[in-house]
Design an enzyme around this catalytic site. Structure first.
Site, PDB file in Angstrom:
ATOM      1  N   ASP A  21      15.108  48.279  19.736  1.00  0.00           N
ATOM      2  CA  ASP A  21      16.227  47.958  20.466  1.00  0.00           C
ATOM      3  C   ASP A  21      16.365  49.036  21.821  1.00  0.00           C
ATOM      4  O   ASP A  21      17.431  49.647  21.897  1.00  0.00           O
ATOM      5  CB  ASP A  21      17.598  48.454  19.600  1.00  0.00           C
ATOM      6  CG  ASP A  21      17.699  47.425  18.357  1.00  0.00           C
ATOM      7  OD1 ASP A  21      16.866  46.602  18.147  1.00  0.00           O
ATOM      8  OD2 ASP A  21      18.726  47.586  17.785  1.00  0.00           O
ATOM      9  N   ASP A  63      18.721  43.968  19.478  1.00  0.00           N
ATOM     10  CA  ASP A  63      20.258  43.665  18.960  1.00  0.00           C
ATOM     11  C   ASP A  63      20.564  42.529  19.930  1.00  0.00           C
ATOM     12  O   ASP A  63      20.613  42.571  21.036  1.00  0.00           O
ATOM     13  CB  ASP A  63      21.188  44.933  19.388  1.00  0.00           C
ATOM     14  CG  ASP A  63      22.111  45.197  18.241  1.00  0.00           C
ATOM     15  OD1 ASP A  63      21.806  44.663  17.185  1.00  0.00           O
ATOM     16  OD2 ASP A  63      23.267  45.778  18.636  1.00  0.00           O
ATOM     17  N   HIS A  65      23.707  39.889  19.818  1.00  0.00           N
ATOM     18  CA  HIS A  65      25.107  39.609  19.145  1.00  0.00           C
ATOM     19  C   HIS A  65      25.470  38.517  20.185  1.00  0.00           C
ATOM     20  O   HIS A  65      25.493  38.443  21.167  1.00  0.00           O
ATOM     21  CB  HIS A  65      26.124  40.827  19.497  1.00  0.00           C
ATOM     22  CG  HIS A  65      25.677  42.125  18.518  1.00  0.00           C
ATOM     23  ND1 HIS A  65      25.049  41.836  17.301  1.00  0.00           N
ATOM     24  CD2 HIS A  65      25.655  43.252  18.968  1.00  0.00           C
ATOM     25  CE1 HIS A  65      25.106  43.053  16.926  1.00  0.00           C
ATOM     26  NE2 HIS A  65      25.316  43.882  17.768  1.00  0.00           N
ATOM     27  N   SER A  71      31.032  43.388  14.677  1.00  0.00           N
ATOM     28  CA  SER A  71      31.021  44.889  14.972  1.00  0.00           C
ATOM     29  C   SER A  71      31.537  45.223  16.144  1.00  0.00           C
ATOM     30  O   SER A  71      31.636  46.528  16.311  1.00  0.00           O
ATOM     31  CB  SER A  71      29.279  45.081  15.039  1.00  0.00           C
ATOM     32  OG  SER A  71      28.883  44.922  16.316  1.00  0.00           O
ATOM     33  N   HIS A  82      28.526  45.148  22.760  1.00  0.00           N
ATOM     34  CA  HIS A  82      27.111  45.548  23.339  1.00  0.00           C
ATOM     35  C   HIS A  82      26.121  44.463  23.126  1.00  0.00           C
ATOM     36  O   HIS A  82      26.330  43.963  22.177  1.00  0.00           O
ATOM     37  CB  HIS A  82      26.755  46.798  22.940  1.00  0.00           C
ATOM     38  CG  HIS A  82      26.571  46.839  21.326  1.00  0.00           C
ATOM     39  ND1 HIS A  82      27.760  46.761  20.319  1.00  0.00           N
ATOM     40  CD2 HIS A  82      25.531  46.722  20.483  1.00  0.00           C
ATOM     41  CE1 HIS A  82      27.300  46.629  19.172  1.00  0.00           C
ATOM     42  NE2 HIS A  82      26.028  46.778  19.278  1.00  0.00           N
ATOM     43  N   LYS A 107      18.038  40.380  16.153  1.00  0.00           N
ATOM     44  CA  LYS A 107      18.996  40.623  14.964  1.00  0.00           C
ATOM     45  C   LYS A 107      20.235  40.628  15.210  1.00  0.00           C
ATOM     46  O   LYS A 107      20.691  40.761  16.495  1.00  0.00           O
ATOM     47  CB  LYS A 107      18.304  41.800  14.126  1.00  0.00           C
ATOM     48  CG  LYS A 107      18.662  43.009  15.047  1.00  0.00           C
ATOM     49  CD  LYS A 107      18.002  44.267  14.433  1.00  0.00           C
ATOM     50  CE  LYS A 107      18.228  45.522  15.427  1.00  0.00           C
ATOM     51  NZ  LYS A 107      19.343  45.869  15.831  1.00  0.00           N
ATOM     52  N   GLU A 114      26.884  41.916  10.304  1.00  0.00           N
ATOM     53  CA  GLU A 114      26.378  43.160  11.111  1.00  0.00           C
ATOM     54  C   GLU A 114      24.892  43.121  10.557  1.00  0.00           C
ATOM     55  O   GLU A 114      24.745  42.826   9.160  1.00  0.00           O
ATOM     56  CB  GLU A 114      26.931  44.175  10.771  1.00  0.00           C
ATOM     57  CG  GLU A 114      26.238  45.655  11.331  1.00  0.00           C
ATOM     58  CD  GLU A 114      26.064  45.453  12.723  1.00  0.00           C
ATOM     59  OE1 GLU A 114      25.452  44.683  13.447  1.00  0.00           O
ATOM     60  OE2 GLU A 114      26.592  46.383  13.497  1.00  0.00           O
ATOM     61  N   ALA A 142      18.723  53.095  17.330  1.00  0.00           N
ATOM     62  CA  ALA A 142      19.051  54.546  17.440  1.00  0.00           C
ATOM     63  C   ALA A 142      18.518  55.078  16.117  1.00  0.00           C
ATOM     64  O   ALA A 142      18.669  54.449  15.352  1.00  0.00           O
ATOM     65  CB  ALA A 142      20.649  54.732  17.683  1.00  0.00           C
ATOM     66  N   CYS A 146      19.724  51.450  13.450  1.00  0.00           N
ATOM     67  CA  CYS A 146      18.795  50.637  13.368  1.00  0.00           C
ATOM     68  C   CYS A 146      17.382  51.065  13.145  1.00  0.00           C
ATOM     69  O   CYS A 146      16.474  50.521  12.348  1.00  0.00           O
ATOM     70  CB  CYS A 146      18.667  49.697  14.757  1.00  0.00           C
ATOM     71  SG  CYS A 146      20.390  48.682  14.659  1.00  0.00           S
TER      72      CYS A 146
HETATM   73  C1  VGL Z   1      22.777  49.783  16.973  1.00  0.00           C
HETATM   74  C2  VGL Z   1      24.715  50.267  16.745  1.00  0.00           C
HETATM   75  C3  VGL Z   1      25.261  48.902  16.852  1.00  0.00           C
HETATM   76  C4  VGL Z   1      21.172  50.348  16.916  1.00  0.00           C
HETATM   77  C5  VGL Z   1      23.023  48.286  17.127  1.00  0.00           C
HETATM   78  O1  VGL Z   1      20.382  49.587  17.483  1.00  0.00           O
HETATM   79  O2  VGL Z   1      20.986  51.362  16.470  1.00  0.00           O
HETATM   80  N1  VGL Z   1      23.561  50.689  16.729  1.00  0.00           N
HETATM   81  N2  VGL Z   1      24.257  48.182  17.103  1.00  0.00           N
HETATM   82 ZN    ZN Z   2      24.759  46.194  17.508  1.00  0.00          ZN
END
Ligand code: VGL
Ligand code: ZN
Length: 196
Positions: A21, A63, A65, A71, A82, A107, A114, A142, A146
């Site tokens: 990500d 990510d 979405h 989420s 996001h 994903k 989620e 992060a 993830c």
């Molecule tokens: C993530 C919060 C929401 C990540 C993804 O990639 O760590 N964190 N969506």
């Molecule tokens: Zn996300």
């Protein structure tokens, strides 16, 4: 075979690189900016070049979405909107080198589900199996979401895991979530390495 200068890890056949990500929305200033998330970019690029030169698999998760994902705050979730599919925030950070033959795994594409792990609903396990991958080097964002979820899933599937500490950054909703995540992974058998 090659040694990663940055960590003295010997890499070779059976190894793959998973970059989690590294998208605009997770970079400082993004919709869900991770503090100092941009600091990992030079190491990420170094790893990409090295794996590419060794012709080892490189996987970028993203990510991805749909609008109104569960989420998002408006839907009762914990996060600001996001990484909406096709938006500029969902693009890979332009400073990151994404080779043309890199594998991209999307994903959390289901509006009602989620998915923090790069393995969740993506077929990544089958793909790694087909490529004979037994060890995954993980970097990205992060640490506490993830990266953690992906590493957990990889360990459960019997893969060896190396996380490069300089190659990850955390959201830290609680101040030490990132450190706790690495501690959990260490206990579960992952190698958590610092640069030499
Ligand atoms: C993530 C919060 C929401 C990540 C993804 O990639 O760590 N964190 N969506
Ligand atoms: Zn996300």
């Amino acid at each position: 075979m090659g040694t990663l200068e940055s960590s003295r890890v010997e890499v070779g056949p059976g190894d793959a690189l998973l970059i989690v990500d590294v998208q605009n929305d997770f970079m400082p200033g993004g919709a869900l900016g991770v503090t100092d998330g941009d600091e990992i970019v030079p190491l990420v690029n170094h790893l990409v070049r090295q794996f590419h030169a060794l012709r080892l698999p490189i996987i970028f998760s993203r990510d991805w979405h749909p609008e109104a994902h569960c989420s998002f705050v408006e839907q009762g979730g914990p996060w600001p909107p996001h990484c909406v599919q096709g938006s500029s925030g969902a693009q890979f950070c332009p400073a990151v080198h994404v080779p043309e033959d890199a594998i991209v795994v999307s994903k959390a594409t289901d509006v009602e589900e989620e998915a923090y792990s790069a393995f969740q609903g993506t077929g990544l396990d089958v793909l790694l199996d087909q490529k004979g991958v037994s060890r995954l080097l993980i970097v990205g964002l992060a640490t506490d979401y993830c990266v953690l979820a992906s590493a957990r899933d990889a360990l459960e599937r019997g893969l060896e895991i190396v996380v490069l500490e300089e190659g990850v950054r955390a959201v830290n909703v609680r101040p030490d979530d990132g450190q706790r995540a690495l501690q959990e992974l260490r206990k579960s058998g992952a190698q958590i390495l610092r640069a030499a």
